[in-house]
Design a protein around this motif. Structure first.
Motif, PDB file in Angstrom:
ATOM      1  N   UNK A 157      -7.165  38.007  -4.489  1.00 51.87           N
ATOM      2  CA  UNK A 157      -7.416  39.585  -4.415  1.00 51.87           C
ATOM      3  C   UNK A 157      -8.179  40.153  -5.279  1.00 51.87           C
ATOM      4  N   UNK A 158      -8.436  39.328  -6.527  1.00 52.77           N
ATOM      5  CA  UNK A 158      -8.891  40.212  -7.565  1.00 52.77           C
ATOM      6  C   UNK A 158      -7.736  40.807  -8.515  1.00 52.77           C
ATOM      7  N   UNK A 159      -6.582  40.382  -8.415  1.00 54.59           N
ATOM      8  CA  UNK A 159      -5.466  40.991  -8.982  1.00 54.59           C
ATOM      9  C   UNK A 159      -5.042  40.065 -10.352  1.00 54.59           C
ATOM     10  N   UNK A 160      -4.652  40.545 -11.506  1.00 54.42           N
ATOM     11  CA  UNK A 160      -4.310  39.932 -12.612  1.00 54.42           C
ATOM     12  C   UNK A 160      -5.263  39.536 -13.505  1.00 54.42           C
TER      13      UNK A 160
ATOM     14  N   UNK B  17      -2.696  30.756 -17.793  1.00 52.89           N
ATOM     15  CA  UNK B  17      -2.472  30.604 -19.332  1.00 52.89           C
ATOM     16  C   UNK B  17      -3.899  30.389 -19.749  1.00 52.89           C
ATOM     17  N   UNK B  18      -4.156  30.575 -21.134  1.00 54.37           N
ATOM     18  CA  UNK B  18      -5.321  30.242 -21.726  1.00 54.37           C
ATOM     19  C   UNK B  18      -5.464  28.847 -21.878  1.00 54.37           C
TER      20      UNK B  18
ATOM     21  N   UNK C  85      -8.785  23.440 -10.570  1.00 49.77           N
ATOM     22  CA  UNK C  85      -8.474  24.046 -11.783  1.00 49.77           C
ATOM     23  C   UNK C  85      -7.203  24.975 -11.902  1.00 49.77           C
ATOM     24  N   UNK C  86      -6.153  24.008 -12.117  1.00 48.41           N
ATOM     25  CA  UNK C  86      -4.817  24.598 -12.183  1.00 48.41           C
ATOM     26  C   UNK C  86      -4.420  26.042 -12.791  1.00 48.41           C
ATOM     27  N   UNK C  87      -5.287  25.973 -13.783  1.00 51.12           N
ATOM     28  CA  UNK C  87      -4.995  27.395 -14.556  1.00 51.12           C
ATOM     29  C   UNK C  87      -5.503  28.496 -13.927  1.00 51.12           C
ATOM     30  N   UNK C  88      -6.296  28.477 -12.899  1.00 52.82           N
ATOM     31  CA  UNK C  88      -6.865  29.697 -12.349  1.00 52.82           C
ATOM     32  C   UNK C  88      -5.614  30.285 -11.677  1.00 52.82           C
ATOM     33  N   UNK C  89      -5.540  31.447 -11.765  1.00 56.67           N
ATOM     34  CA  UNK C  89      -4.712  32.640 -11.250  1.00 56.67           C
ATOM     35  C   UNK C  89      -5.056  32.784  -9.761  1.00 56.67           C
ATOM     36  N   UNK C  90      -4.047  32.257  -8.879  1.00 53.25           N
ATOM     37  CA  UNK C  90      -4.386  32.370  -7.527  1.00 53.25           C
ATOM     38  C   UNK C  90      -4.707  33.937  -6.944  1.00 53.25           C
TER      39      UNK C  90
END
Length: 141
Positions: free
Chosen positions: A65-68, A73-74, A55-60
């Motif tokens: 860390x649960x940040x952002x 991108x949607x 899932x490359x759109x997932x924010x690492x």
């Protein structure tokens, strides 16, 4: 928020089953993912890498860390738009049902309140009748 809760949010946002999510990571069964979701296991580095690859759109930063935001991108695919429209329609329907239930509960509450007031009124009448009868009996003595 624990990583298991973030993974559950991700699975919910992707609108897939836990088993499908596990299969996207190369797992034959969903046991490892279930254990992570319920806090019995912590995800290994390799598992996190597989999630970000699948899932490359997932924010690492969000995943680790649960940040952002959850997604960098949607998704702009027509399938995502249809899914979003379907979800909105489902939510509207659920809200309609909820409003109907609230209205029915309000009607039931009003009827119960009315019955209770009648019972209280009858109790007062009976009580006054009892007091009056006792008064009559004591005056006869």
């Amino acid at each position: 928020m624990p990583i298991g809760a973030r993974l559950q949010q991700l699975i919910d946002a992707l609108d897939i089953s836990v088993l499908e999510f596990a299969r996207q990571l190369g797992e034959k069964r969903g046991e490892k993912v279930y254990h992570i979701l319920h806090g019995r296991l912590k995800p290994r580095y390799e598992t996190l890498q597989k999630i970000l690859s699948a899932y490359p759109t997932v924010n690492a930063d969000w995943l680790l860390r649960g940040e952002g935001l959850m997604f960098r991108t949607l998704p702009q695919t027509p399938l995502a738009a249809i899914t979003l429209d379907d979800r909105l329609r489902n939510m509207e329907f659920l809200l309609f049902q909820l409003n109907e239930r609230v209205a029915l509960l309000q009607q039931t509450n009003d009827l119960l309140r009315q019955e209770l007031e009648e019972v209280i009124g009858q109790k007062k009448v009976i009580s006054l009748s009892y007091v009056s009868r006792r008064s009559d009996l004591s005056s006869e003595s």
